[in-house]
Design an enzyme around this catalytic site. Structure first.
Site, short mmCIF file in Angstrom:
data_model
loop_
_atom_site.label_atom_id
_atom_site.label_comp_id
_atom_site.label_asym_id
_atom_site.label_seq_id
_atom_site.Cartn_x
_atom_site.Cartn_y
_atom_site.Cartn_z
N ARG A 1 0.89 -1.24 0.11
CA ARG A 1 -0.12 0.00 -0.10
C ARG A 1 0.84 1.30 -0.13
NH1 ARG A 1 -4.65 -1.31 4.33
NH2 ARG A 1 -2.85 -2.60 5.14
N HIS B 1 7.78 -23.98 4.64
CA HIS B 1 9.33 -23.59 4.31
C HIS B 1 10.02 -25.28 4.51
CE1 HIS B 1 10.13 -22.31 8.29
NE2 HIS B 1 11.27 -22.36 8.11
N LYS C 1 13.43 -27.44 2.80
CA LYS C 1 14.99 -27.55 3.25
C LYS C 1 15.52 -28.69 2.44
CE LYS C 1 14.07 -25.48 7.80
NZ LYS C 1 15.08 -24.30 8.16
N GLU D 1 14.58 -24.22 19.19
CA GLU D 1 15.06 -22.94 18.64
C GLU D 1 15.68 -22.39 19.99
OE1 GLU D 1 12.59 -20.98 15.42
OE2 GLU D 1 11.01 -21.70 16.98
N ASP E 1 1.88 -22.54 15.46
CA ASP E 1 3.07 -22.07 14.57
C ASP E 1 3.99 -23.00 14.17
OD1 ASP E 1 4.52 -19.69 13.64
OD2 ASP E 1 6.01 -20.35 15.47
N HIS F 1 4.98 -27.75 10.46
CA HIS F 1 6.42 -28.34 10.19
C HIS F 1 6.57 -29.69 10.68
CE1 HIS F 1 6.98 -24.06 8.75
NE2 HIS F 1 7.20 -23.54 10.26
N LYS G 1 10.63 -22.68 21.81
CA LYS G 1 11.44 -21.26 21.85
C LYS G 1 12.19 -21.37 23.14
CE LYS G 1 8.94 -18.94 18.19
NZ LYS G 1 9.69 -19.40 17.09
C1 BG6 Z 1 8.20 -20.24 11.24
C2 BG6 Z 1 7.92 -20.14 12.32
O1 BG6 Z 1 7.48 -21.12 10.40
O2 BG6 Z 1 9.51 -21.10 11.53
C3 BG6 Z 1 8.88 -19.54 13.45
O3 BG6 Z 1 6.86 -19.20 12.29
C4 BG6 Z 1 9.89 -20.23 13.60
O4 BG6 Z 1 8.17 -19.04 14.75
C5 BG6 Z 1 10.44 -20.67 12.22
O5 BG6 Z 1 11.08 -19.80 14.32
C6 BG6 Z 1 11.65 -21.68 12.25
O6 BG6 Z 1 12.08 -22.03 11.00
P1 BG6 Z 1 13.76 -22.41 10.77
O7 BG6 Z 1 13.73 -22.49 9.35
O8 BG6 Z 1 14.44 -21.33 11.28
O9 BG6 Z 1 13.75 -23.92 11.59
#
Ligand code: BG6
Length: 488
Positions: A49, A178, A182, A216, A235, A240, A340
């Site tokens: 925007r 994502h 990997k 993490e 999340d 994942h 986390k």
């Molecule tokens: C994301 C989450 O999808 O994946 C994040 O929203 C997380 O909270 C991240 O930190 C972790 O991804 P990676 O590639 O760093 O393991």
């Protein structure tokens, strides 16, 4: 590394001024250009925007690449050539202005593949799809890419999918997880299906249990209000971790094509045994970090993070005992954990094999440790097989555990491309194998939903853990109750 150039394309990024575009998309596109994968005419149009203008967007892209691409890959000439591909348009999903110009700029997607990447909140998915349709940008050559959160529960995910399906045929929708992009996650497919030695052992007769850990060290990274509305289950686990579980547990697909692979993953998701409210305490743990120290720095508690409301009940850690009701996995628990502010950033899958049926060795030969296959997804990517060997030297046959180690860094010289590099080029190629199909996302929500609902109905707060530790003690109890321990 061999790169196969893709066909010509236009990529339109909605949310061009956002974090994902800066951190991931622009660096990934630059690196693909550097690798010679982008055809000369490929163009990238940033849309947001803000009234940024072409120069403003190019400047922002330059800064993003200089910040997030490793120095060894920064080439001023190639960067200038990449920036020349970039254009910018200011558009509002809730107003008509400018959309016909976009369609004209893209020649109504008459001849060239057009990828629409929605790096925006899900509340904009429906309106943007409708606008694209209204200016004839939803035809055969148009592809839609969407990012999580793909809903907050089954109901909202189904509604989002319906909004998308009203405009784009499922074959042209690319839902990104994502993790699937990997390299090491794709390597799971190679490990299982390009080698003959694992498949005969890949079942309940030989495997005792499986552990999947995605740990993490980071906290909320400025995403407090998003994270608090989602938490670790939504999340990380719903997407994942369940995707990783599917790749470990699925039957061999007949071919490595999009539907064969996704059909098999879907069967796994549909075979997950629901966790009943009465089992919540014994099969699930949710935790939340308290102030502590990670990587030698003190960090605040979750409740003191910016954007987290006073009365938050959101979890930053989840551990689960998951069972799969099918012939291959009957009686083999999959223990999942993610959190986390844990002591280390580690993602790994550990396959624990059964004990040998009978020992021929003397009682003082040493402990017979069960075999384990460790697939390290990040960092120090590789595969390690823990085996029993003879302790070298004379004086009787003593046993010792040793490991066969395939470190990818030692075995291959190539840089591991970021997940987004691979995934973006797959969209242009029209290959959705590494993207989630609608039914998969909904099946994953359906299974997760029963856990989320029971947690939400329960007045308990998540169990506390000190930042920099491996989660609440009940996560250790979850697995130790079964006579097993987390792999360290
Ligand atoms: C994301 C989450 O999808 O994946 C994040 O929203 C997380 O909270 C991240 O930190 C972790 O991804 P990676 O590639 O760093 O393991």
């Amino acid at each position: 590394m061999e790169t196969i150039p893709v066909q010509n394309f236009n990529l339109v990024i909605f949310g061009a001024t956002g974090d994902l575009t800066r951190r991931k998309l622009l660096p990934a596109l630059y690196l693909r250009d550097l690798a010679g994968q982008m055809p000369g005419d490929a163009s990238i149009i940033g849309v947001a925007r803000t009234d940024l203008g072409q120069d403003g967007f190019r400047q922002q892209a330059k800064e993003a690449i200089e910040t997030f691409v490793d120095e060894t890959h920064r080439d001023p000439e190639r960067l200038a050539a990449f920036l020349n591909r970039l254009d910018y348009m200011s558009l509002d999903a809730n107003a008509e202005d400018g959309w016909p110009d976009l369609a004209e700029r893209l020649d109504h997607a008459q001849k060239t593949v057009c990828v629409f990447y929605l790096a925006v909140g899900p509340q904009f998915f429906g309106p943007i799809c409708q606008r694209l349709k209204s200016v004839d940008l939803s035809g055969e050559l148009c592809r839609l890419v969407v990012e999580k959160p793909l809903g907050r529960d089954l109901e909202s995910a189904t509604a989002l999918n319906a909004e998308i399906a009203a405009v784009f045929d499922e074959s042209r929708v690319y839902r990104i997880d994502h993790y699937l992009g990997k390299e090491t996650v794709q390597n799971l497919l190679a490990l299982r299906f390009a080698n003959s030695m694992f498949e005969p052992l890949w079942n309940a007769a030989h495997i005792d249990h499986v552990q999947i850990t995605v740990a993490e060290t980071v906290g909320l990274e400025g995403r407090g209000s998003y994270y608090d509305a989602f938490g670790a289950m939504r999340d990380m686990v719903q997407n994942h971790l369940l995707q990783l579980l599917c790749l470990v547990a699925m039957e061999p697909p007949a071919r490595i094509d999009a539907d064969s692979v996704r059909d098999e993953k879907l069967k796994v998701l549909r075979s997950l045994r629901p966790i009943e409210p009465s089992e919540i305490a014994s099969k699930t743990v949710r935790g939340r970090y308290e102030a502590g120290a990670v990587d030698a720095s003190t960090v605040p508690s979750y409740k003191d993070e910016p954007g987290v409301p006073e009365d938050s009940k959101t979890e930053t850690f989840v551990a689960l005992k998951v069972e799969i009701d099918n012939w291959r996995w009957a009686g083999v628990p999959f223990y999942l954990r993610t959190g986390k502010r844990l002591p280390a950033k580690i993602s790994e899958i550990v396959i624990h094999f059964h004990a040998i049926p009978h020992s021929i060795f003397a009682g003082n030969a040493g402990e017979l440790v069960k075999n384990r296959l460790v697939v390290r997804l990040q960092p120090d990517e590789g595969i390690r097989m823990h085996l029993m060997t003879k302790d070298p030297g004379p004086g009787g046959l003593r046993l010792r555990e040793a490991s066969l180690n395939l470190s990818f860094a030692d075995a291959f010289d190539e840089r591991f491309p970021d997940a987004y590099e691979r995934l973006l080029m797959d969209v242009v190629r029209g290959n959705p194998t590494l993207f989630m199909r609608r039914d998969e996302v909904e099946a994953a929500w359906k299974w997760s939903q029963s856990i989320l609902t029971t947690w939400e109905e329960n007045a308990d707060q998540p169990k506390p853990y000190i930042a920099g530790t491996w989660g609440p003690s009940s996560a250790i109890a979850l697995i130790e109750r079964d006579g097993r321990t987390w792999h360290e």
